[in-house]
Write a protein that holds these residues in place. Structure first.
Motif, PDB file in Angstrom:
ATOM      1  N   UNK A  86      11.265  15.023   0.764  1.00 20.96           N
ATOM      2  CA  UNK A  86      11.937  14.064   1.650  1.00 20.96           C
ATOM      3  C   UNK A  86      11.362  14.109   3.062  1.00 20.96           C
ATOM      4  N   UNK A  87      10.343  14.917   3.286  1.00 25.28           N
ATOM      5  CA  UNK A  87       9.742  15.051   4.601  1.00 25.28           C
ATOM      6  C   UNK A  87       9.084  13.727   5.004  1.00 25.28           C
ATOM      7  N   UNK A  88       9.551  13.074   6.080  1.00 29.70           N
ATOM      8  CA  UNK A  88       9.032  11.739   6.415  1.00 29.70           C
ATOM      9  C   UNK A  88       7.551  11.734   6.768  1.00 29.70           C
ATOM     10  N   UNK A  89       7.067  12.790   7.423  1.00 32.37           N
ATOM     11  CA  UNK A  89       5.644  12.842   7.771  1.00 32.37           C
ATOM     12  C   UNK A  89       4.804  12.941   6.502  1.00 32.37           C
ATOM     13  N   UNK A  90       5.221  13.809   5.579  1.00 32.89           N
ATOM     14  CA  UNK A  90       4.495  13.977   4.321  1.00 32.89           C
ATOM     15  C   UNK A  90       4.524  12.688   3.507  1.00 32.89           C
ATOM     16  N   UNK A  91       5.677  12.031   3.462  1.00 33.92           N
ATOM     17  CA  UNK A  91       5.786  10.776   2.711  1.00 33.92           C
ATOM     18  C   UNK A  91       4.862   9.708   3.301  1.00 33.92           C
ATOM     19  N   UNK A  92       4.756   9.680   4.629  1.00 38.18           N
ATOM     20  CA  UNK A  92       3.849   8.726   5.260  1.00 38.18           C
ATOM     21  C   UNK A  92       2.402   9.010   4.920  1.00 38.18           C
ATOM     22  N   UNK A  93       2.062  10.291   4.872  1.00 36.52           N
ATOM     23  CA  UNK A  93       0.688  10.670   4.519  1.00 36.52           C
ATOM     24  C   UNK A  93       0.369  10.301   3.079  1.00 36.52           C
ATOM     25  N   UNK A  94       1.317  10.514   2.173  1.00 38.90           N
ATOM     26  CA  UNK A  94       1.097  10.127   0.778  1.00 38.90           C
ATOM     27  C   UNK A  94       0.933   8.620   0.646  1.00 38.90           C
ATOM     28  N   UNK A  95       1.678   7.866   1.452  1.00 37.90           N
ATOM     29  CA  UNK A  95       1.544   6.403   1.424  1.00 37.90           C
ATOM     30  C   UNK A  95       0.126   5.988   1.822  1.00 37.90           C
ATOM     31  N   UNK A  96      -0.463   6.686   2.795  1.00 38.99           N
ATOM     32  CA  UNK A  96      -1.848   6.408   3.192  1.00 38.99           C
ATOM     33  C   UNK A  96      -2.808   6.683   2.036  1.00 38.99           C
ATOM     34  N   UNK A  97      -2.553   7.782   1.311  1.00 37.91           N
ATOM     35  CA  UNK A  97      -3.414   8.119   0.170  1.00 37.91           C
ATOM     36  C   UNK A  97      -3.304   7.062  -0.925  1.00 37.91           C
ATOM     37  N   UNK A  98      -2.095   6.558  -1.139  1.00 35.57           N
ATOM     38  CA  UNK A  98      -1.928   5.526  -2.170  1.00 35.57           C
ATOM     39  C   UNK A  98      -2.629   4.240  -1.762  1.00 35.57           C
ATOM     40  N   UNK A  99      -2.654   3.940  -0.455  1.00 38.27           N
ATOM     41  CA  UNK A  99      -3.380   2.752   0.013  1.00 38.27           C
ATOM     42  C   UNK A  99      -4.880   2.908  -0.262  1.00 38.27           C
ATOM     43  N   UNK A 100      -5.399   4.125  -0.071  1.00 36.63           N
ATOM     44  CA  UNK A 100      -6.808   4.385  -0.394  1.00 36.63           C
ATOM     45  C   UNK A 100      -7.046   4.231  -1.889  1.00 36.63           C
ATOM     46  N   UNK A 101      -6.107   4.732  -2.686  1.00 35.09           N
ATOM     47  CA  UNK A 101      -6.208   4.599  -4.145  1.00 35.09           C
ATOM     48  C   UNK A 101      -6.227   3.119  -4.543  1.00 35.09           C
ATOM     49  N   UNK A 102      -5.390   2.315  -3.891  1.00 36.33           N
ATOM     50  CA  UNK A 102      -5.366   0.876  -4.182  1.00 36.33           C
ATOM     51  C   UNK A 102      -6.712   0.233  -3.861  1.00 36.33           C
ATOM     52  N   UNK A 103      -7.302   0.630  -2.730  1.00 40.17           N
ATOM     53  CA  UNK A 103      -8.625   0.085  -2.371  1.00 40.17           C
ATOM     54  C   UNK A 103      -9.661   0.498  -3.406  1.00 40.17           C
ATOM     55  N   UNK A 104      -9.600   1.756  -3.833  1.00 40.02           N
ATOM     56  CA  UNK A 104     -10.535   2.235  -4.856  1.00 40.02           C
ATOM     57  C   UNK A 104     -10.394   1.414  -6.141  1.00 40.02           C
ATOM     58  N   UNK A 105      -9.155   1.149  -6.549  1.00 41.37           N
ATOM     59  CA  UNK A 105      -8.926   0.361  -7.764  1.00 41.37           C
ATOM     60  C   UNK A 105      -9.522  -1.036  -7.631  1.00 41.37           C
ATOM     61  N   UNK A 106      -9.303  -1.660  -6.479  1.00 46.62           N
ATOM     62  CA  UNK A 106      -9.836  -3.014  -6.251  1.00 46.62           C
ATOM     63  C   UNK A 106     -11.368  -3.006  -6.300  1.00 46.62           C
ATOM     64  N   UNK A 107     -11.972  -1.962  -5.724  1.00 50.95           N
ATOM     65  CA  UNK A 107     -13.437  -1.842  -5.733  1.00 50.95           C
ATOM     66  C   UNK A 107     -13.959  -1.671  -7.156  1.00 50.95           C
ATOM     67  N   UNK A 108     -13.237  -0.890  -7.980  1.00 50.30           N
ATOM     68  CA  UNK A 108     -13.650  -0.696  -9.375  1.00 50.30           C
ATOM     69  C   UNK A 108     -13.525  -1.998 -10.166  1.00 50.30           C
ATOM     70  N   UNK A 109     -12.430  -2.704  -9.949  1.00 49.35           N
ATOM     71  CA  UNK A 109     -12.240  -3.986 -10.640  1.00 49.35           C
ATOM     72  C   UNK A 109     -13.369  -4.951 -10.261  1.00 49.35           C
ATOM     73  N   UNK A 110     -13.723  -4.974  -8.979  1.00 54.31           N
ATOM     74  CA  UNK A 110     -14.804  -5.860  -8.530  1.00 54.31           C
ATOM     75  C   UNK A 110     -16.121  -5.492  -9.202  1.00 54.31           C
ATOM     76  N   UNK A 111     -16.410  -4.207  -9.331  1.00 52.60           N
ATOM     77  CA  UNK A 111     -17.654  -3.786  -9.985  1.00 52.60           C
ATOM     78  C   UNK A 111     -17.639  -4.139 -11.465  1.00 52.60           C
TER      79      UNK A 111
END
Length: 282
Positions: A86-111
């Motif tokens: 429930x740590x808000x700082x940690x949750x925010x950091x994980x959200x950033x990682x998921x955004x990177x994961x989303x970009x990676x997925x989009x890049x893979x789909x494009x390839x």
């Protein structure tokens, strides 16, 4: 002293696992375990449900996470145990990682599309068979599922070998945090960092570097993809650096009838390790 065994590495529908968190807890009990960790990729969205089910049926649930990092061009995963989910700082950091994961997925789909494969992210999400919750993640196994369903590959293994694995034609690895940063985040969220499945990286010198630089609390010696030779090497590393020895199946469930990594409980260790992990929190 608590007795029994624990599987310290399982995934749920909060990331790329096939079972809801509560089902993982029930499967752990059916496998004869006393405890189970929920360690989804870059999210803690499955922990509350798992803990509730654990309380209902008398199973200990260890709150965990598996953080995606990169070092020297290699994907490295860092497990965190007993983090404050429930740590808000940690949750925010994980959200950033998921955004990177989303970009990676989009890049893979494009390839994949550039390779003449007709696939979209909308199809991948639709094939989940349920709405994607806000904090859940989409991973390569989900993309692989769609490749199988559309007949481009025969199974998950071929999807990774030909397209999605580190040597695949559609593989991409966008900039990510380092293992040391992930370990710092885990410690700042009150948890203990452990390097996941070191045998999968194919570079024991790099593993040893990570252990030193990131000040790992533990190492996943026993994993579904480790053989006896790997277990022996990593036990020696654990002894050398005074690391906690952990075990995890890396259970994801079955896709196209094939269990990904291993069955829940297929790798286990005494629950006495939990006291050591809690003590290592800082």
């Amino acid at each position: 002293m608590q007795q029994g065994y624990v599987d310290l590495h399982t995934h749920t529908t909060a990331s790329d696992g096939m079972q809801p968190p509560a089902e993982n807890v029930r499967l752990a009990r059916a496998a004869g375990l006393t405890a189970v960790a929920i360690t989804d990729h870059d999210t803690v969205a499955g922990i509350e449900e798992a803990i509730r089910e654990g309380e209902r049926i008398g199973m200990t649930v260890v709150p965990g996470v598996e953080i995606s990092t990169v070092l020297e061009g290699k994907d490295i995963h860092i497990l965190g145990y007993y983090i404050n989910d429930h740590d808000p700082i940690f949750l925010g950091r994980l959200a950033e990682l998921r955004a990177t994961r989303d970009r990676r997925n989009d890049m893979m789909i494009a390839k994949l599309q550039q390779l003449g494969i007709n696939i979209t992210m909308e199809e991948v999400i639709a094939n989940l068979g349920r709405p994607l919750a806000p904090d859940e993640t989409v991973g390569r196994p989900h993309i692989a599922d769609t490749l199988v369903l559309k007949g481009y590959v025969k199974d998950m293994a071929e999807a990774f070998d030909r397209y999605l694995g580190s040597s695949g034609a559609a593989y991409v690895s966008p900039p990510r945090i380092t293992p040391s940063t992930a370990a710092d985040w885990i410690r700042e969220a009150g948890g203990a960092p452990v390097i996941a499945h070191p045998g999968l990286y194919g570079d024991d010198e790099l593993v040893e570097q990570i252990i030193r630089e990131a000040r790992m609390a533990g190492i996943e010696v026993y994993h579904s993809d480790h053989g006896e030779a790997e277990e022996k090497r990593y036990l020696q590393l654990a002894e050398k650096y005074h690391l906690i020895v952990t075990a995890g199946s890396d259970f994801h469930g079955a896709r196209q009838g094939v269990v990904f990594h291993g069955e829940l409980g297929g790798r286990r260790i005494s629950v006495e390790v939990l006291a050591a992990l809690e003590q290592a929190r800082s």
